[in-house]
Design a protein around this motif. Structure first.
Motif, PDB file in Angstrom:
ATOM      1  N   LYS A  24       0.840  -1.291  -0.073  1.00 33.45           N
ATOM      2  CA  LYS A  24       0.054   0.049  -0.065  1.00 33.45           C
ATOM      3  C   LYS A  24       0.771   1.055   0.205  1.00 33.45           C
ATOM      4  O   LYS A  24       0.307   2.437  -0.498  1.00 33.45           O
ATOM      5  CB  LYS A  24      -0.931  -0.087   1.125  1.00 33.45           C
ATOM      6  CG  LYS A  24      -0.387   0.039   2.355  1.00 33.45           C
ATOM      7  CD  LYS A  24      -1.485  -0.097   3.626  1.00 33.45           C
ATOM      8  CE  LYS A  24      -0.762  -0.404   5.028  1.00 33.45           C
ATOM      9  NZ  LYS A  24      -1.768  -0.386   6.037  1.00 33.45           N
ATOM     10  N   GLN A  25       2.072   1.095   0.546  1.00 32.24           N
ATOM     11  CA  GLN A  25       2.848   2.597   0.468  1.00 32.24           C
ATOM     12  C   GLN A  25       3.776   2.403  -0.858  1.00 32.24           C
ATOM     13  O   GLN A  25       4.356   3.385  -0.960  1.00 32.24           O
ATOM     14  CB  GLN A  25       3.732   2.272   1.744  1.00 32.24           C
ATOM     15  CG  GLN A  25       3.273   2.297   2.969  1.00 32.24           C
ATOM     16  CD  GLN A  25       2.332   3.586   3.392  1.00 32.24           C
ATOM     17  OE1 GLN A  25       2.452   4.554   2.865  1.00 32.24           O
ATOM     18  NE2 GLN A  25       1.271   3.157   4.251  1.00 32.24           N
ATOM     19  N   LYS A  26       3.599   1.424  -1.530  1.00 30.32           N
ATOM     20  CA  LYS A  26       4.360   1.744  -2.964  1.00 30.32           C
ATOM     21  C   LYS A  26       3.320   2.097  -4.090  1.00 30.32           C
ATOM     22  O   LYS A  26       2.113   2.233  -3.797  1.00 30.32           O
ATOM     23  CB  LYS A  26       4.749   0.234  -3.403  1.00 30.32           C
ATOM     24  CG  LYS A  26       5.745  -0.260  -2.370  1.00 30.32           C
ATOM     25  CD  LYS A  26       6.996   0.571  -2.219  1.00 30.32           C
ATOM     26  CE  LYS A  26       8.015   0.105  -1.152  1.00 30.32           C
ATOM     27  NZ  LYS A  26       9.265   0.982  -1.225  1.00 30.32           N
ATOM     28  N   PRO A  27       3.671   2.217  -5.484  1.00 33.19           N
ATOM     29  CA  PRO A  27       2.817   2.696  -6.491  1.00 33.19           C
ATOM     30  C   PRO A  27       1.775   2.033  -6.754  1.00 33.19           C
ATOM     31  O   PRO A  27       1.551   0.683  -6.564  1.00 33.19           O
ATOM     32  CB  PRO A  27       3.817   2.884  -7.714  1.00 33.19           C
ATOM     33  CG  PRO A  27       5.352   2.816  -6.928  1.00 33.19           C
ATOM     34  CD  PRO A  27       5.084   2.162  -5.700  1.00 33.19           C
ATOM     35  N   PHE A  28       0.516   2.653  -7.152  1.00 34.58           N
ATOM     36  CA  PHE A  28      -0.606   1.931  -7.775  1.00 34.58           C
ATOM     37  C   PHE A  28      -0.707   2.525  -9.049  1.00 34.58           C
ATOM     38  O   PHE A  28      -0.934   3.671  -9.275  1.00 34.58           O
ATOM     39  CB  PHE A  28      -1.845   2.203  -6.875  1.00 34.58           C
ATOM     40  CG  PHE A  28      -3.161   1.883  -7.499  1.00 34.58           C
ATOM     41  CD1 PHE A  28      -3.629   0.450  -7.417  1.00 34.58           C
ATOM     42  CD2 PHE A  28      -3.997   2.357  -8.548  1.00 34.58           C
ATOM     43  CE1 PHE A  28      -4.624  -0.223  -7.910  1.00 34.58           C
ATOM     44  CE2 PHE A  28      -4.935   1.973  -9.107  1.00 34.58           C
ATOM     45  CZ  PHE A  28      -5.441   0.647  -9.073  1.00 34.58           C
ATOM     46  N   VAL A  29      -0.453   1.887  -9.983  1.00 39.09           N
ATOM     47  CA  VAL A  29      -0.456   2.263 -11.581  1.00 39.09           C
ATOM     48  C   VAL A  29      -1.471   1.821 -12.180  1.00 39.09           C
ATOM     49  O   VAL A  29      -1.895   0.410 -12.427  1.00 39.09           O
ATOM     50  CB  VAL A  29       0.968   1.907 -12.334  1.00 39.09           C
ATOM     51  CG1 VAL A  29       0.797   2.346 -13.651  1.00 39.09           C
ATOM     52  CG2 VAL A  29       2.050   2.457 -11.522  1.00 39.09           C
ATOM     53  N   ALA A  30      -2.558   2.530 -12.750  1.00 42.20           N
ATOM     54  CA  ALA A  30      -3.666   2.032 -13.454  1.00 42.20           C
ATOM     55  C   ALA A  30      -3.550   2.234 -14.785  1.00 42.20           C
ATOM     56  O   ALA A  30      -2.994   3.171 -15.636  1.00 42.20           O
ATOM     57  CB  ALA A  30      -4.944   2.673 -13.064  1.00 42.20           C
ATOM     58  N   VAL A  31      -3.828   1.279 -15.830  1.00 37.25           N
ATOM     59  CA  VAL A  31      -3.501   1.214 -17.223  1.00 37.25           C
ATOM     60  C   VAL A  31      -5.080   0.822 -17.745  1.00 37.25           C
ATOM     61  O   VAL A  31      -5.437  -0.189 -17.464  1.00 37.25           O
ATOM     62  CB  VAL A  31      -2.453   0.162 -17.479  1.00 37.25           C
ATOM     63  CG1 VAL A  31      -2.308   0.371 -19.266  1.00 37.25           C
ATOM     64  CG2 VAL A  31      -1.209   0.456 -16.892  1.00 37.25           C
ATOM     65  N   ASN A  32      -5.311   1.647 -18.831  1.00 37.57           N
ATOM     66  CA  ASN A  32      -6.552   1.340 -19.380  1.00 37.57           C
ATOM     67  C   ASN A  32      -6.230   0.715 -20.928  1.00 37.57           C
ATOM     68  O   ASN A  32      -5.758   1.500 -21.696  1.00 37.57           O
ATOM     69  CB  ASN A  32      -7.554   2.512 -19.889  1.00 37.57           C
ATOM     70  CG  ASN A  32      -8.754   2.192 -20.420  1.00 37.57           C
ATOM     71  OD1 ASN A  32      -8.862   1.162 -20.876  1.00 37.57           O
ATOM     72  ND2 ASN A  32      -9.770   2.972 -20.194  1.00 37.57           N
TER      73      ASN A  32
END
Length: 459
Positions: A194-202
């Motif tokens: 949770k402290q690391k990146p969340f990267v969303a890709v469509n």
């Protein structure tokens, strides 16, 4: 650990590897069975609590035949599989297993899958509350953005809590506009990442000629136009979570490279060297991936890899109890943005919302409330404009029920009108409808949609 596990696998090397993983984790492992008759005999003698069963075994009987017996005896089971066709997959799923483990086996995947399977089995039989391993970190998450107290949403959130604290891949299923990315972010917030990146890709919005570069990156000069080095989405999300929305839109060649990320934990940028990567994959789709597999458009081995723990998001029409709460939530948000004091929603507007079928789901509801707030001059939302394209009682003006083609035309027209007839970009109709722009253009052409059509046909 007292859990006793039976391995039913006719390939000795794979069975022995699996036995080593289980014993190393403290499980009691029964004798290995290579056929259904052997498995049934060991079950009688050793009384395993959970069975790992391959689909294809020695002899005429398959793991699917054994699974039917296991289900009758209330013994938990997980399938072991390398690959198979859709017919076999359908037959396997019909036995309601607690998961699929894909060959080659990785220790972490095996142990997490067993935790999830054993928990689900005990929950099915009312035997336990969530274990510490499955429910860890659940208290740390903040779910204020997820609005909903309906039974179906409570089930969704239960599943989010089950899988959130683990590190396995998750597949979120549901129609466009149901809030799949919000659920993906919740899963990330429950994890140790949770402290690391969340990267969303469509995946549906990526141009076909740039998908590989967007996902995996490229080196400077690796192709015409590559004037500088690019860091891909997977590398950006290293040690965090990568959310692949509309994964069913990925071309087959990119599906093979994604499978490599899942199996080998590595990427290969265009023109660059292989790099180790540590990401958790959460994927989502509004497509029926099993149908895509049958049509040869989606790899079955990739489907197995991402479908370890599916979460089905219900459409808004199936969660009527949540509509008013969601509407009030959006009114509060947009009233604040517009600097208006709006205290509530008129009863007749609420009734209209409850009677409507919401083909665009939560996204359509949000857009409708944003427009309503913009047009509201007093303290109460008194009117609401709905497309009406998917009401169950919608007629074509002459008493007949509208056809699916007419409804599709109306729905696309409505989206085009809302976006000022803009198709491309984040504020375009393709993004609103969650379609690739070329797909939307094709539908517009096929349905004969023109601006003059919109003027002559009320929505």
């Amino acid at each position: 650990m007292n859990t006793k596990i039976l391995i039913v696998e006719d390939q000795f090397i794979e069975a022995d590897n699996l036995r080593g993983i289980l014993r190393g984790a403290g499980y009691i492992v029964c004798k290995i069975a290579r056929s259904v008759p052997e498995a049934l005999q060991i079950i009688e003698e050793e009384k395993p609590s959970l069975v790992l069963v391959d689909i294809y075994l020695k002899g005429p009987l398959t793991g699917i035949d054994l699974a039917k017996t296991l289900r009758e005896r209330h013994i938990a089971f997980v399938y072991l599989s390398a690959n198979s066709n859709k017919q076999t997959l359908d037959a396997a799923k019909a036995t309601r297993p607690y998961g699929f483990l894909v060959k080659p086996f990785r220790e972490k995947d095996v142990l997490v899958m067993l935790d999830v399977a054993w928990y689900l089995h005990r929950q099915d039989h009312g035997l336990s509350e969530p274990s510490k391993d499955i429910s860890k970190n659940t208290k740390a998450a903040d779910f204020r953005e997820i609005i909903g107290e309906s039974d179906c949403m409570k089930e969704v959130m239960k599943n989010v809590h089950i899988v959130g604290g683990s590190d396995i891949s998750v597949l979120i299923l549901g129609e466009s506009g149901t809030g799949k990315e919000l659920i993906a972010r919740s899963i990330h917030q429950l994890s140790e990442r949770k402290q690391k990146p969340f990267v969303a890709v469509n995946c549906a919005a990526l141009p076909a000629n740039l998908i590989e570069s967007e996902l995996f990156g490229h080196e400077k000069g690796s192709f015409t136009g590559a004037s500088e080095k690019r860091i891909g989405k997977f590398e950006q999300g290293n040690q965090g979570t990568v959310f692949l929305d509309e994964i069913g839109e990925l071309p087959l060649d990119l599906q093979a490279k994604l499978l490599r990320v899942l199996q080998e934990k590595e990427i290969e940028p265009i023109g660059g060297k292989t790099k180790k990567i540590d990401v958790r994959i959460v994927a989502a789709t509004n497509r029926n991936l099993e149908e895509e597999v049958a049509a040869g458009k989606f790899r079955l081995d990739l489907y197995y890899r991402i479908n370890i723990f599916p979460i089905l998001l219900p459409p808004l029409r199936e969660r009527k109890d949540d509509i008013v709460a969601l509407a009030k939530h959006f009114v509060n948000i947009y009233a604040l943005k517009e600097k208006k004091e709006i205290d509530g929603i008129a009863d007749h507007v609420i009734q209209s919302m409850l009677n409507y079928n919401w083909p665009g789901n939560i996204r359509e509801l949000e857009n409708a409330m944003a427009r309503a707030v913009l047009l509201t001059n007093g303290p109460i939302v008194n009117s609401l404009t709905l497309s009406g394209s998917n009401k169950k009682t919608e007629t074509a003006g002459n008493g007949r029920i509208k056809s699916l083609v007419d409804n599709e035309r109306d729905h696309i027209l409505y989206a085009l009108e809302q976006c000022g007839w803009k198709i491309y970009g984040e504020d375009g109709a393709a993004a609103l409808l969650e379609l690739h722009p070329s797909t939307l253009n094709s539908r517009i052409k096929k349905l004969g949609i023109e601006k003059k059509y919109a003027k002559n046909n009320s929505l």
